[in-house]
Design a protein around this motif. Sequence first.
Motif, PDB file in Angstrom:
ATOM      1  N   LEU A  44       0.721  -0.982   0.007  1.00 42.18           N
ATOM      2  CA  LEU A  44      -0.026  -0.029   0.092  1.00 42.18           C
ATOM      3  C   LEU A  44       0.771   1.252   0.073  1.00 42.18           C
ATOM      4  O   LEU A  44       0.355   2.171  -0.529  1.00 42.18           O
ATOM      5  CB  LEU A  44      -0.911   0.161   1.186  1.00 42.18           C
ATOM      6  CG  LEU A  44      -2.079  -1.074   1.158  1.00 42.18           C
ATOM      7  CD1 LEU A  44      -3.029  -0.768   2.373  1.00 42.18           C
ATOM      8  CD2 LEU A  44      -2.972  -0.829  -0.030  1.00 42.18           C
ATOM      9  N   LYS A  48       0.220   4.348  -2.506  1.00 50.17           N
ATOM     10  CA  LYS A  48       0.023   5.683  -2.231  1.00 50.17           C
ATOM     11  C   LYS A  48       1.174   6.662  -2.640  1.00 50.17           C
ATOM     12  O   LYS A  48       0.971   7.942  -2.965  1.00 50.17           O
ATOM     13  CB  LYS A  48       0.053   5.882  -0.540  1.00 50.17           C
ATOM     14  CG  LYS A  48      -0.142   7.259  -0.132  1.00 50.17           C
ATOM     15  CD  LYS A  48      -0.364   7.251   1.409  1.00 50.17           C
ATOM     16  CE  LYS A  48       0.662   6.797   2.104  1.00 50.17           C
ATOM     17  NZ  LYS A  48       0.636   6.774   3.734  1.00 50.17           N
ATOM     18  N   ASP A 106      -8.697  -1.639   3.890  1.00 48.58           N
ATOM     19  CA  ASP A 106      -7.205  -1.873   4.303  1.00 48.58           C
ATOM     20  C   ASP A 106      -6.658  -0.464   4.421  1.00 48.58           C
ATOM     21  O   ASP A 106      -5.659  -0.461   5.372  1.00 48.58           O
ATOM     22  CB  ASP A 106      -6.484  -2.628   3.133  1.00 48.58           C
ATOM     23  CG  ASP A 106      -7.064  -4.021   3.035  1.00 48.58           C
ATOM     24  OD1 ASP A 106      -7.800  -4.594   4.022  1.00 48.58           O
ATOM     25  OD2 ASP A 106      -7.021  -4.758   1.976  1.00 48.58           O
ATOM     26  N   PHE A 107      -6.925   0.585   3.603  1.00 46.55           N
ATOM     27  CA  PHE A 107      -6.007   1.764   3.545  1.00 46.55           C
ATOM     28  C   PHE A 107      -6.338   2.618   4.935  1.00 46.55           C
ATOM     29  O   PHE A 107      -5.477   2.881   5.711  1.00 46.55           O
ATOM     30  CB  PHE A 107      -6.709   2.641   2.440  1.00 46.55           C
ATOM     31  CG  PHE A 107      -5.886   2.594   1.186  1.00 46.55           C
ATOM     32  CD1 PHE A 107      -4.571   3.373   1.410  1.00 46.55           C
ATOM     33  CD2 PHE A 107      -6.065   1.970   0.159  1.00 46.55           C
ATOM     34  CE1 PHE A 107      -3.755   3.183   0.111  1.00 46.55           C
ATOM     35  CE2 PHE A 107      -5.428   2.089  -0.973  1.00 46.55           C
ATOM     36  CZ  PHE A 107      -4.197   2.550  -1.027  1.00 46.55           C
ATOM     37  N   GLU A 111      -3.633   3.048   7.802  1.00 47.32           N
ATOM     38  CA  GLU A 111      -3.533   4.679   8.587  1.00 47.32           C
ATOM     39  C   GLU A 111      -3.950   4.570   9.922  1.00 47.32           C
ATOM     40  O   GLU A 111      -3.075   5.302  10.654  1.00 47.32           O
ATOM     41  CB  GLU A 111      -4.276   5.408   7.786  1.00 47.32           C
ATOM     42  CG  GLU A 111      -4.019   5.627   6.123  1.00 47.32           C
ATOM     43  CD  GLU A 111      -2.348   6.071   6.084  1.00 47.32           C
ATOM     44  OE1 GLU A 111      -2.254   6.970   6.840  1.00 47.32           O
ATOM     45  OE2 GLU A 111      -1.616   5.687   5.126  1.00 47.32           O
ATOM     46  N   SER A 122       2.178  -1.236   5.935  1.00 46.54           N
ATOM     47  CA  SER A 122       1.708  -0.634   4.709  1.00 46.54           C
ATOM     48  C   SER A 122       2.267  -1.599   3.608  1.00 46.54           C
ATOM     49  O   SER A 122       2.015  -1.695   2.652  1.00 46.54           O
ATOM     50  CB  SER A 122       1.747   0.780   4.396  1.00 46.54           C
ATOM     51  OG  SER A 122       3.128   1.082   4.561  1.00 46.54           O
TER      52      SER A 122
END
Length: 303
Positions: A44, A48, A106-107, A111, A122
């Motif tokens: 991730l 990002k 998931d994001f 976070e 991540s």
Amino acid sequence: MFCSTGSSGLYKAPLSKSLLLVPSSLSLLLALLPHCQRFFLYDLQAVKDDFQIWRLVCGRIICLDLKDTFCSSLLIYNFRIFERRYGSRKFASFLLGSWVLSALLDFILVETAWYCFGISASRNLPSGFLAPVFALFVPFYCSIPRVQVAHILGPLSISNKTLIYILGLQLFTSGSYIWIVAISGFISGICYNSKILQVHQVLYIPSWMARFFSWTLEPIFSSSEPTTEARIGMGATVDIQRQQRMEVLDRQLMLSQFTQARRQRQQQVARLMEMGFSRGDALEALRASNNDLNVATNFLLQH
């Protein structure tokens, strides 16, 4: 395999069969080609920072850990009951909805773990088609009846669903950060199964796409009907029928006990009336003595 799920094999479950064969084969192939595994990492941070959006697809289809491949394959095989029960299109819509929704979750969870607990996950999330597998536990818990199989250690019992939960727990504990994927899968499964925010009306397989795949891929992954088994209900029907039979037997037993108690009470009233007591006094005495004829007789003689 672990619970009664209709006929064995993958009859009337072409999507489940494709999910078993294709990702598992690719996972085994990647185990032999380790230099290609970097393209299927679920990273991730790269999504990002470097806008590698393709990782949301490649990183969430094929398991790079063979233990995850094995456990998820066994679970998909057992969850094929939902494809038989609801049809391939509705089953595919559930998988698609939970797969897409879990990517967003998931994001959020990654976070949250970073800002609240300082956990950097991540770059360490497990790859594979895992979130929809965890999401399927929601309809499995809600719609598949629990049938007790055996008792162990007194109050503890084994049901037709126990080993599925154990297998899910094994998958849940197979990695350090798989709990993030599992939680996102559970939440997405709850949202889709409970029709929260009308997710099922946004994330679904359109009819034209279902017809296209039915025409092109279903002949490839379809399985013939088992010929060595008796024709029994498909999907969860076997468990439901067993539960219904148990309920019918319970009602018949209760009715039999009630009829027997009523007949016994009538005989006791008749015997007391033969002794010269009135019907009302006999009924009152039996009620006060909990239908004990001797106690009722003494009660009436003393009063």
